[in-house]
Design an enzyme around this catalytic site. Structure first.
Site, mmCIF file in Angstrom:
data_model
loop_
_atom_site.group_PDB
_atom_site.id
_atom_site.type_symbol
_atom_site.label_atom_id
_atom_site.label_comp_id
_atom_site.label_asym_id
_atom_site.label_seq_id
_atom_site.Cartn_x
_atom_site.Cartn_y
_atom_site.Cartn_z
ATOM 1 N N LEU A 1 128.149 23.139 23.634
ATOM 2 C CA LEU A 1 126.602 24.238 23.626
ATOM 3 C C LEU A 1 128.239 25.535 24.311
ATOM 4 C CD1 LEU A 1 124.837 25.333 22.704
ATOM 5 C CD2 LEU A 1 123.649 24.460 24.438
ATOM 6 N N HIS A 2 128.689 25.996 23.561
ATOM 7 C CA HIS A 2 129.372 26.850 24.156
ATOM 8 C C HIS A 2 128.816 28.304 25.221
ATOM 9 C CE1 HIS A 2 132.404 25.362 21.799
ATOM 10 N NE2 HIS A 2 132.067 25.503 21.217
ATOM 11 N N ASP A 3 128.527 28.986 24.352
ATOM 12 C CA ASP A 3 128.005 30.357 24.748
ATOM 13 C C ASP A 3 127.183 30.761 25.658
ATOM 14 O OD1 ASP A 3 128.490 31.937 21.545
ATOM 15 O OD2 ASP A 3 129.363 31.741 23.023
ATOM 16 N N THR B 1 133.645 24.286 28.381
ATOM 17 C CA THR B 1 131.923 23.956 27.517
ATOM 18 C C THR B 1 132.267 22.501 26.318
ATOM 19 O OG1 THR B 1 133.237 25.039 25.441
ATOM 20 C CG2 THR B 1 131.756 26.811 26.421
#
Ligand code: RIB
Ligand code: CA
Length: 308
Positions: A237-239, A191
């Site tokens: 921007l992880h999720d 990420t």
């Protein structure tokens, strides 16, 4: 043929973008959304999940409140990243859609007993672990658990050793990684290469629709902490990588390896000890994604959210 999923989440701006991507993608059948305490306390994460569903034009979506605290440890939250509301940035209306009466963990158990399902875990793994502990039989119906969490080469983002989702509830993560269920991990190693940028945020704003403008405003707020911390132009921007993997797995590359979670040492509590180089003989228990085509990831996000 749509793929049935449950999104377990602690919104959080990046969770919000992941939920928008899922609700904008006809390949996915979002059977329900279960909120968990994490970025902010449960009363806010469940409310934020409903706010985002209404932003996506889905007031019919079933949203459930799950665990209000980790299995063993005290709750640690991240208002310093996400703001007091957990969705700081855009000015979004209070939700009018109902919260389901059923507990989120009961919903996960009931759904997994009824059908094949993929669990998309965007926050601490408390709800998933409680469901597995209470109803081990459900494992046979869970096709995959796709998790945003952990890190190895990037270290941690909450302690030097631990990433937030795993750090908040390491005991839950330990249950999940020992479950034998197929697991796909989107760690910080990946990420941290999926960074926002001015051009990418402005591309959302330029679409001009409510959900796209709100996404730009969510990212404007969300990225500021990591830009400051890492000195990069944009923030990770992880999720949404969890959802993007289901839609375009070809964007991702990783290895089937062993991963175990530190639950004893306070110094390294929540560390994901990922055996990337295969130096132990511990059996592989997850697909650890290390690489993403970040341009393809953002193209997908912009294309899909632009359709809401
Ligand atoms: O470490 C990043 C993760 O923690 C993301 O899921 C973010 O939303 C927070 O929950
Ligand atoms: Ca999250």
């Amino acid at each position: 043929m749509t793929r049935p999923i449950i999104i377990d989440t602690d919104p959080g701006q990046d969770d919000a973008v992941a939920i928008l991507l899922a609700l904008a993608s006809p390949e996915l059948d979002v059977v329900g959304i279960t909120a968990v305490a994490g970025n902010v306390p449960l009363p806010l994460t469940e409310k934020n999940a409903r706010i985002i569903c209404e932003l996506a034009g889905r007031p019919d979506m079933k949203v459930f409140a799950g665990a209000s605290r980790p299995m063993v440890r005290d709750l640690v939250t991240a208002e310093y990243v996400h703001g007091k509301t957990g969705l700081d940035g855009p000015d979004l209306p209070e939700p009018t859609m109902p919260l389901q009466d059923q507990h989120g963990v009961d919903f996960i158990i009931e759904t997994c007993r009824r059908q094949k399902i993929t669990l998309c875990a965007l926050g601490p793994l408390t709800n998933v672990a409680l469901a597995l502990n209470r109803a081990p039989d459900i494992a046979s119906n869970i096709e995959e658990i796709v998790i945003m969490g952990g890190g190895l080469f990037e270290g941690g983002n909450t302690t030097p050793a631990a990433e937030f989702n795993i750090y908040v509830d390491p005991h839950a993560a330990d249950v999940v990684f020992r479950s034998g269920i197929p697991i796909v991990v989107m760690p910080l190693d990946l990420t941290h290469t999926a960074l926002t940028s001015r051009a990418r945020v402005e591309a959302f704003r330029a679409i001009g629709t409510g959900p796209a403008i709100a996404t730009a405003e969510l990212l404007d707020f969300f990225e500021r902490f990591d830009v400051e911390k890492y000195g990069t132009e944009g923030g990770p921007l992880h999720d949404p990588n969890v959802i993007a993997y289901l839609l375009k797995p070809e964007l991702y590359k990783g290895r089937h390896i062993n991963l175990e979670v530190e639950i004893s040492s306070e110094l390294t509590m929540g560390m994901t000890v990922a055996d990337w180089w295969g130096v132990t003989k511990r059996p592989a228990n997850c697909t650890y994604m290390r690489y993403v085509d970040d341009a393809g990831f953002f193209d997908l996000l912009i294309e899909r959210i632009g359709k809401l």
